[in-house]
Write a protein that holds these residues in place. Structure first.
Motif, short mmCIF file in Angstrom:
data_model
loop_
_atom_site.label_atom_id
_atom_site.label_comp_id
_atom_site.label_asym_id
_atom_site.label_seq_id
_atom_site.Cartn_x
_atom_site.Cartn_y
_atom_site.Cartn_z
N LEU A 116 29.75 93.18 41.65
CA LEU A 116 29.07 92.75 42.87
C LEU A 116 29.87 93.07 44.12
N ALA A 117 31.18 93.21 43.98
CA ALA A 117 31.99 93.56 45.15
C ALA A 117 31.63 94.93 45.69
N LEU A 152 21.27 96.88 39.05
CA LEU A 152 22.30 95.84 38.95
C LEU A 152 22.56 95.42 37.51
N GLY A 153 21.61 95.70 36.63
CA GLY A 153 21.79 95.28 35.25
C GLY A 153 21.95 93.78 35.13
N ASN A 154 23.05 93.35 34.53
CA ASN A 154 23.29 91.92 34.33
C ASN A 154 24.12 91.28 35.44
N LEU A 155 24.39 92.03 36.50
CA LEU A 155 25.11 91.43 37.62
C LEU A 155 24.26 90.37 38.29
N ALA A 156 24.92 89.37 38.84
CA ALA A 156 24.19 88.33 39.56
C ALA A 156 23.49 88.97 40.75
N ALA A 157 22.22 88.64 40.93
CA ALA A 157 21.42 89.28 41.97
C ALA A 157 21.75 88.71 43.34
N PRO A 158 22.12 89.53 44.29
CA PRO A 158 22.34 89.04 45.65
C PRO A 158 21.00 88.70 46.31
N THR A 186 28.55 101.09 46.32
CA THR A 186 29.35 102.11 45.65
C THR A 186 29.07 102.03 44.16
N GLY A 187 28.76 103.17 43.55
CA GLY A 187 28.46 103.16 42.12
C GLY A 187 28.28 104.56 41.57
N LYS A 188 28.05 104.64 40.26
CA LYS A 188 27.89 105.92 39.57
C LYS A 188 26.43 106.34 39.59
N VAL A 189 26.20 107.62 39.84
CA VAL A 189 24.85 108.18 39.90
C VAL A 189 24.40 108.57 38.50
N SER A 190 23.17 108.24 38.17
CA SER A 190 22.61 108.62 36.86
C SER A 190 21.11 108.83 37.00
#
Length: 647
Positions: free
Chosen positions: A136-137, A96-102, A113-117
């Motif tokens: 977060l969406a 999540l990095g700096n995203l607000a944690a759910p 949904t996100g990028k694979v690394s």
């Protein structure tokens, strides 16, 4: 092969819950178009979908979104959608990095949904597959949960590839697991676990380079697994034993057992590890030992590595020191622990390693230690140091030292300093002869040694025409340099004046060599007996990389071997977490108080060893044999008389 996830078949309860939530929130969850996690992971270390944006859906196995934690959570494919391929993992990390944690907990079903690394450091042999949502969406909580399934994991591993196939998945360790290393526990929250209470350094048990040594070394690597603390910060409060965590009085020693270990397999800082899902129960499998009892009518000799004992200028200033305490307060804490250990060991003669090489005046480190040991002690317990009459012993910042109780033994002549091997690499030996008993003329000459360490290279040194390089046989750097020092000491021993009946030679110290390595075998080839090997099959004084062995040795020549009543180590240091050492570095103010006690435990990183020698030397054995013969003779006479009376 990439497989689209069909609409899931929900249980009646889960369906009822799903129907009760708003249509928009439930529309995405379970819908077609998601990629199965094992297809993201693939059969190799790196994901075949690196750089692509994917949607995955699964069960939260572990949420590490709190303060100081990993800034994300682990997601695991639901049990019904997992494949039968043992080479593909069913879990992955959502960063999540700096995203607000759910607000997430284990068992929640989430669609992301996100990028694979692949996350790794330069030079790492593996990496951790992760997916990073843009916002977060892109993280949708599905408002229903499913049971979290655990994969079973047992040590030793079958192969080094086994953990990659479990990466990101929740596992439960089966069978007993034990702590074999706690060196990084206070600083990084890491413990090394094994199926065995103790792993042995290969060259402690087998000849260097032998098939047996290689097999043991390989087996050790498969029988280690790091248990982490789920944090990315350093110097957090050590969390076990729970509740309350580590303290000076609640230790977590090598050899202790952990029950109920569960965690998520992750990869970071060059190795696979478990991020914990619950606090395991600690069972003390290796309790702290009390001081070893003295043998009656004996003189106790000991060897103690005092962990860079530097006293500044001896007047409360001169801190930080080059190798030891950084502050006067830390030095006082260090000194209190060393004094507690030496007093309880109750040795009459103590060889010291890693003491500051600052001479013998009233401000010297060795005088400081003697002053502290003697304070408040009765005369028979007081020490003085052996003084060779030199400004320093060798040229290194640390040196060897020797302290003794003049009320118990008498020093004969002046201490001698003898150069052995390359003086730029090996510290000189410090020798002193002691009279144990004037009537029986029992004398012991002690040689205190600290041979070249394995920590730095000697590749620029040539010994007997060979470059002293690490040969990869388990003996590490500078093996030939250490052997050369041993040969020089043995050459001196062979040419010394002929000793008397009760004259013995005792070699003590940190030889930086395990029991089967060349330097120790060179001592044995010269006629010296390895006392720890004789008195204890499982001798160890040091733990390195989760493997135990004794770098510290006591070796006796033939005359002295006949006088030895007991020998062993006092395991107060090697098994203890480094967090319990004196230093206040990398500790909060609370931890400095919680982790510290002015006791013997973790006073150094090496365990001290001891040798109890009969005060009257061979006279004791002779008297015992004569007494036994007399008793047997008297018993035989009595039995004969009784037989005659019965007739």
């Amino acid at each position: 092969m990439k497989t689209a996830k069909a609409f899931k078949t929900l249980s009646p309860i889960a369906m009822a819950v799903a129907l009760a939530i708003p249509a928009l929130a439930q529309a995405a969850c379970g819908a077609a178009g998601a990629t199965l996690i094992h297809d993201v992971q693939g059969r190799a270390v790196g994901s075949p979908l690196q750089g692509k944006t994917v949607t995955v859906e699964g069960v939260v196995s572990g949420a590490f979104t709190g303060a100081g934690q990993l800034r994300g959570f682990y997601l695991q494919e639901e049990a019904r959608d997992q494949d039968a391929d043992p080479a593909t993992s069913e879990g992955m990390f959502v960063f999540l990095g700096n995203l607000a944690a759910p607000a997430l907990k284990a068992g929640d079903v989430v669609r992301v949904t996100g990028k694979v690394s692949e996350y790794s450091r330069k030079g790492d042999a593996a990496s951790e597959t992760q997916i990073t949502p843009a916002n977060l969406a892109a993280v949708e909580q599905c408002a229903y949960s499913e049971p979290l399934t655990y994969a079973s994991l047992r040590l030793p591993l079958q192969s080094s590839a086994q953990l990659e196939a479990l990466a990101g998945m929740a596992v439960r360790l089966e069978g007993p697991v034990h702590v074999v290393a706690n060196y990084d526990y206070g600083r990084y929250g890491e413990l090394t676990l094994s199926s065995r209470p103790r792993l042995w350094t290969a060259t402690q048990r087998f000849l260097p380079g032998s098939a047996e040594a290689k097999a043991l070394s390989e087996a050790n690597q498969l029988d280690k697994l790091t248990l982490d603390d789920g944090l990315q910060i350093q110097n957090a409060d050590a969390w076990l034993p729970a509740p309350g965590g580590l303290s000076a009085s609640r230790t977590l020693r090598s050899g202790d057992r952990l029950d109920g270990v569960t965690g998520v397999v992750s990869y970071a800082f060059g190795k696979y590890r478990l991020q914990p899902l619950a606090a395991p129960r600690v069972v003390a499998g290796n309790p702290r030992p009390g001081a070893p009892k003295r043998q009656p009518e004996s003189v106790r000799f000991a060897s103690f590595n005092v962990l860079n004992f530097f006293n500044g200028d001896g007047q409360g200033k001169g801190f930080p020191t080059p190798r030891g305490a950084k502050t006067p307060q830390d030095f006082e804490r260090q000194r209190a622990k060393i004094v507690a250990a030496i007093r309880q060991l109750d040795a009459d003669v103590v060889g010291l390693m890693e003491i500051e090489n600052d001479g013998f005046d009233r401000y010297s480190a060795i005088q400081d230690l003697v002053n502290a040991l003697n304070q408040g002690q009765p005369q028979p317990k007081q020490y003085q140091f052996a003084n060779p009459g030199l400004p320093q012993v060798g040229s290194d910042a640390i040196t060897t030292g020797l302290i003794y109780r003049p009320a118990v033994v008498s020093a004969q002549g002046k201490a001698e300093v003898r150069t052995i091997g390359n003086p730029q690499k090996n510290r000189p030996a410090l020798l002193q002869t002691f009279v144990l008993d004037a009537k029986s003329k029992t004398r012991v000459t002690v040689a205190v040694n600290h041979l070249k360490s394995k920590g730095s290279s000697c590749a620029d040194q040539v010994v007997d025409g060979q470059a002293d390089v690490d040969k990869g046989d388990g003996q590490g750097n500078c093996n030939l340099t250490r052997v050369q020092a041993v040969r020089d000491l043995m050459a001196w021993y062979a040419t010394r004046p002929q000793p008397g009946l009760n004259d013995g030679m005792l070699l003590l110290g940190d030889m930086n060599s395990y029991a089967k390595e060349d330097p120790i075998r060179a001592f044995e080839s010269a006629g010296f007996n390895n006392l720890l090997a004789r008195w204890s099959r499982d001798a160890y004084s040091y733990v390195f990389n989760g493997e135990s062995g004794n770098l510290d040795h006591a070796l006796a020549d033939k005359p002295l071997s006949a006088m030895v009543l007991a020998a062993g180590e006092w395991h107060i240091n090697a098994d203890e977490p480094t967090a319990l050492e004196y230093s206040s570095e990398f500790k909060s103010a609370e931890q400095q108080q919680k982790y510290y006690a002015a006791d013997a435990y973790r006073s150094s990183d090496h365990d001290p060893l001891y040798v109890d020698v009969a005060r009257r030397g061979n006279a004791v054995a002779a008297a015992d044999e004569g007494g036994l013969a007399l008793l047997l003779g008297l018993g035989a006479l009595g039995a004969t008389a009784l037989w005659r009376r019965k007739r």
